[in-house]
Design a protein around this motif. Structure first.
Motif, short mmCIF file in Angstrom:
data_model
loop_
_atom_site.label_atom_id
_atom_site.label_comp_id
_atom_site.label_asym_id
_atom_site.label_seq_id
_atom_site.Cartn_x
_atom_site.Cartn_y
_atom_site.Cartn_z
N PRO A 59 -60.53 -55.55 21.17
CA PRO A 59 -61.01 -56.67 21.97
C PRO A 59 -59.90 -57.71 22.01
O PRO A 59 -58.86 -57.55 21.37
CB PRO A 59 -62.19 -57.19 21.16
N SER A 60 -60.08 -58.77 22.77
CA SER A 60 -59.13 -59.87 22.73
C SER A 60 -59.10 -60.45 21.31
O SER A 60 -60.12 -60.49 20.63
CB SER A 60 -59.53 -60.94 23.74
N ARG A 89 -58.68 -48.02 28.70
CA ARG A 89 -57.56 -48.40 29.57
C ARG A 89 -56.22 -48.08 28.94
O ARG A 89 -56.13 -47.92 27.72
CB ARG A 89 -57.64 -49.87 30.00
N ASP A 109 -71.69 -56.12 21.46
CA ASP A 109 -70.63 -56.32 22.46
C ASP A 109 -69.58 -55.21 22.30
O ASP A 109 -68.78 -55.23 21.38
CB ASP A 109 -70.01 -57.70 22.24
N PRO A 110 -69.60 -54.19 23.21
CA PRO A 110 -68.74 -53.02 23.01
C PRO A 110 -67.25 -53.30 23.25
O PRO A 110 -66.89 -54.26 23.91
CB PRO A 110 -69.26 -52.03 24.05
N ILE A 125 -63.05 -52.13 24.13
CA ILE A 125 -62.23 -51.30 25.00
C ILE A 125 -61.30 -50.45 24.13
O ILE A 125 -60.70 -50.95 23.18
CB ILE A 125 -61.39 -52.18 25.96
N THR A 157 -52.22 -58.37 29.55
CA THR A 157 -53.29 -59.31 29.90
C THR A 157 -53.41 -60.43 28.87
O THR A 157 -53.08 -61.58 29.16
CB THR A 157 -54.64 -58.58 30.02
N ARG A 180 -66.55 -57.04 35.16
CA ARG A 180 -65.77 -58.24 34.81
C ARG A 180 -64.53 -58.26 35.70
O ARG A 180 -63.71 -57.37 35.61
CB ARG A 180 -65.35 -58.21 33.34
N HIS A 215 -57.86 -48.32 23.88
CA HIS A 215 -56.55 -48.29 24.53
C HIS A 215 -55.83 -46.98 24.24
O HIS A 215 -55.74 -46.56 23.09
CB HIS A 215 -55.71 -49.47 24.05
N ARG A 241 -67.78 -61.25 15.83
CA ARG A 241 -68.32 -60.76 17.09
C ARG A 241 -69.60 -59.98 16.85
O ARG A 241 -69.67 -59.16 15.96
CB ARG A 241 -67.28 -59.84 17.72
N GLU A 261 -57.98 -61.17 31.25
CA GLU A 261 -58.24 -59.82 30.79
C GLU A 261 -58.29 -58.81 31.94
O GLU A 261 -58.33 -59.17 33.12
CB GLU A 261 -59.57 -59.77 30.02
N SER A 262 -58.38 -57.55 31.54
CA SER A 262 -58.46 -56.45 32.51
C SER A 262 -59.76 -56.52 33.31
O SER A 262 -60.75 -57.10 32.88
CB SER A 262 -58.37 -55.12 31.78
N THR A 296 -71.50 -44.51 27.16
CA THR A 296 -70.22 -44.64 27.87
C THR A 296 -69.21 -45.35 26.98
O THR A 296 -69.59 -46.04 26.03
CB THR A 296 -70.39 -45.47 29.15
N ALA A 348 -65.43 -47.67 27.26
CA ALA A 348 -64.48 -48.40 28.10
C ALA A 348 -63.07 -48.01 27.70
O ALA A 348 -62.72 -48.06 26.52
CB ALA A 348 -64.69 -49.91 27.92
O1 TXA Z 1 -57.46 -57.11 29.00
C1 TXA Z 1 -58.33 -56.69 28.23
O2 TXA Z 1 -59.28 -55.99 28.62
C2 TXA Z 1 -58.20 -57.08 26.75
C3 TXA Z 1 -56.95 -56.42 26.20
C4 TXA Z 1 -56.79 -56.63 24.71
O3 TXA Z 1 -56.95 -55.06 26.53
N1 TXA Z 1 -59.36 -56.69 26.02
C5 TXA Z 1 -60.57 -57.31 26.17
O4 TXA Z 1 -61.57 -56.83 25.36
O5 TXA Z 1 -60.74 -58.22 26.93
P1 TXA Z 1 -62.95 -57.59 25.11
O6 TXA Z 1 -63.58 -56.87 23.98
O7 TXA Z 1 -62.71 -59.03 24.91
O8 TXA Z 1 -63.79 -57.30 26.39
C6 TXA Z 1 -64.34 -56.02 26.61
C7 TXA Z 1 -65.27 -56.04 27.79
C8 TXA Z 1 -66.57 -56.74 27.46
O9 TXA Z 1 -66.95 -57.51 28.57
C9 TXA Z 1 -67.53 -55.57 27.25
O10 TXA Z 1 -68.86 -55.93 27.48
C10 TXA Z 1 -67.01 -54.55 28.24
O11 TXA Z 1 -65.62 -54.70 28.17
N2 TXA Z 1 -67.37 -53.17 27.85
C11 TXA Z 1 -66.88 -52.45 26.82
N3 TXA Z 1 -67.46 -51.24 26.74
C12 TXA Z 1 -68.35 -51.17 27.75
C13 TXA Z 1 -69.27 -50.17 28.22
N4 TXA Z 1 -69.39 -48.99 27.61
N5 TXA Z 1 -70.03 -50.46 29.30
C14 TXA Z 1 -69.91 -51.66 29.93
N6 TXA Z 1 -69.07 -52.64 29.53
C15 TXA Z 1 -68.30 -52.41 28.47
#
Ligand code: TXA
Ligand code: MG
Length: 337
Positions: A138-139, A117, A58-59, A61, A31, A191, A63, A54, A176-177, A113, A115
């Motif tokens: 995160p990104s 992947r 903001d939680p 992901i 992604t 998202r 991997h 950051r 992103e995912s 919870t 996140a």
């Molecule tokens: O493609 C992707 O997802 C990329 C690559 C690096 O894997 N990662 C990414 O991470 O975009 P980031 O941190 O930029 O975005 C993470 C998203 C955020 O919108 C965050 O709010 C959501 O995931 N998220 C994370 N944990 C969560 C949770 N427990 N409940 C709801 N949303 C969550």
């Protein structure tokens, strides 16, 4: 100084050592590039937030290298989540699942919870395997900025702030995912991303999409009040609705006449006409796959050309169009419909 190394078996081993020792490594996924740290090490995860600037609310992901690793992170996997993981992993789908206490609260911003992947990229998978750990990522951009789709984008944003960048070339999907909440019924897309709504629905039936926060249509509010994210430096206007192309052309004429340097993110089919106006045009490609792949690189490229204003139209909500619309809406200073 941040090392920038071509990803191969030696540099991936070096990166895995850095992760194990609590350091930060940026790595390619299918992604965008991620900024990785040991997800089970509170101190290491803290460094991600500092490097990106950051907010802790903001939680992140987490991997994994395979679905079999998931019991290290989550209490349970519902039948729907199991089916989705088996269908779309490795791939651009992030599932929100009930977390185990071992996952630091900083990773999940105190939510119960997490996140998760499994990325579909050989370098990402090799790194997670070599580290033998789940990697929170995160990104790999400064907070609020456009996500990185090349190692050079990461270097531009994070040089001096992280230990190593693994260069695995440009990413293939470019947005992103998809983040999916499987605890609600029907499941809800938080998202939109690389796995489209249509793809999800073909497997589990109807899903809903979290409504996007609306931005004021008129005037320019204080930037601090905007849900501004994934954004270029230049002011950006997004044109939506049936007359999007016409309205965009009218703004182009007006702002060019006023002496502003105007940049446009355009699909190939409309690029030729727009180039004739003397505007700085970035060609996104012929179809939604290509537009998604190039959208962030296009914003960064137009910023480097020193444009005062970026114009772009909406590309609909079918397939990847929904994820593209989401990112453009957040990147835009204003949406004009
Ligand atoms: O493609 C992707 O997802 C990329 C690559 C690096 O894997 N990662 C990414 O991470 O975009 P980031 O941190 O930029 O975005 C993470 C998203 C955020 O919108 C965050 O709010 C959501 O995931 N998220 C994370 N944990 C969560 C949770 N427990 N409940 C709801 N949303 C969550
Ligand atoms: Mg991000």
């Amino acid at each position: 100084m941040t090392k920038l190394l071509t990803a191969d078996s030696n540099t991936i081993a070096e990166a895995a050592q850095i992760i194990r020792a609590g350091g930060l490594v940026a790595f390619p996924t299918e992604t965008v590039y991620g900024l990785g740290a040991n997800a089970l090490d509170l101190n290491a995860v803290g460094k991600i937030f500092t490097a990106k600037g950051r907010p802790a609310a903001d939680p992140l992901i987490v991997h994994l290298s395979g679905l079999d690793q998931i019991t290290r992170l989550v209490r349970s996997v519902s039948p729907a989540a199991q089916t989705l993981a088996e269908t779309f992993w490795p791939g651009p789908l992030t599932l929100i699942l009930p977390k185990l206490p071992e996952v630091p609260d900083l990773v999940t911003s105190d939510l119960d919870t997490v996140a998760v992947r499994v990325p579909d990229h050989p370098v990402a998978l090799a790194l997670i395997q070599a580290a033998g750990l789940p990697i929170a990522a995160p990104s790999a951009n400064r907070f609020g900025h456009t996500s990185p789709t090349t190692a050079q984008h990461v270097f531009h944003d994070l040089d001096g702030r992280i230990d190593l960048i693994l260069d695995g070339g440009a990413t293939s999907i470019g947005v992103e995912s998809t983040v999916l909440d499987v605890s609600s019924n029907p499941p809800r897309i938080l998202r939109p991303g690389g796995v489209t709504r249509e793809m999800l629905e073909s497997v589990i039936g109807p899903v809903t999409v979290l409504g996007q926060r609306k931005k004021p249509e008129k005037g320019l509010p204080s930037p601090g009040l905007l849900e501004k994210h994934y954004a270029p430096r230049a002011e950006m206007l997004l044109f939506s609705g049936d007359n999007a192309r016409k309205t965009l052309a009218a703004y182009l004429t007006e702002h060019s006449a006023a002496g502003r340097k105007v940049g446009i993110l355009a699909a190939d089919e409309e690029a030729g006409e727009l180039e004739k106006t003397g505007a700085v045009v970035y060609r996104l490609g012929p179809d939604l796959n290509s537009i998604a792949r190039h959208i962030y690189a296009g914003m960064r490229w137009l910023d480097r050309q020193g444009v005062d204003l970026i114009l772009c139209r909406d590309f609909g909500e079918n397939g990847l169009g929904l994820a593209i619309r989401d990112r453009l809406t957040r990147a835009a200073t204003k949406v004009i419909s």
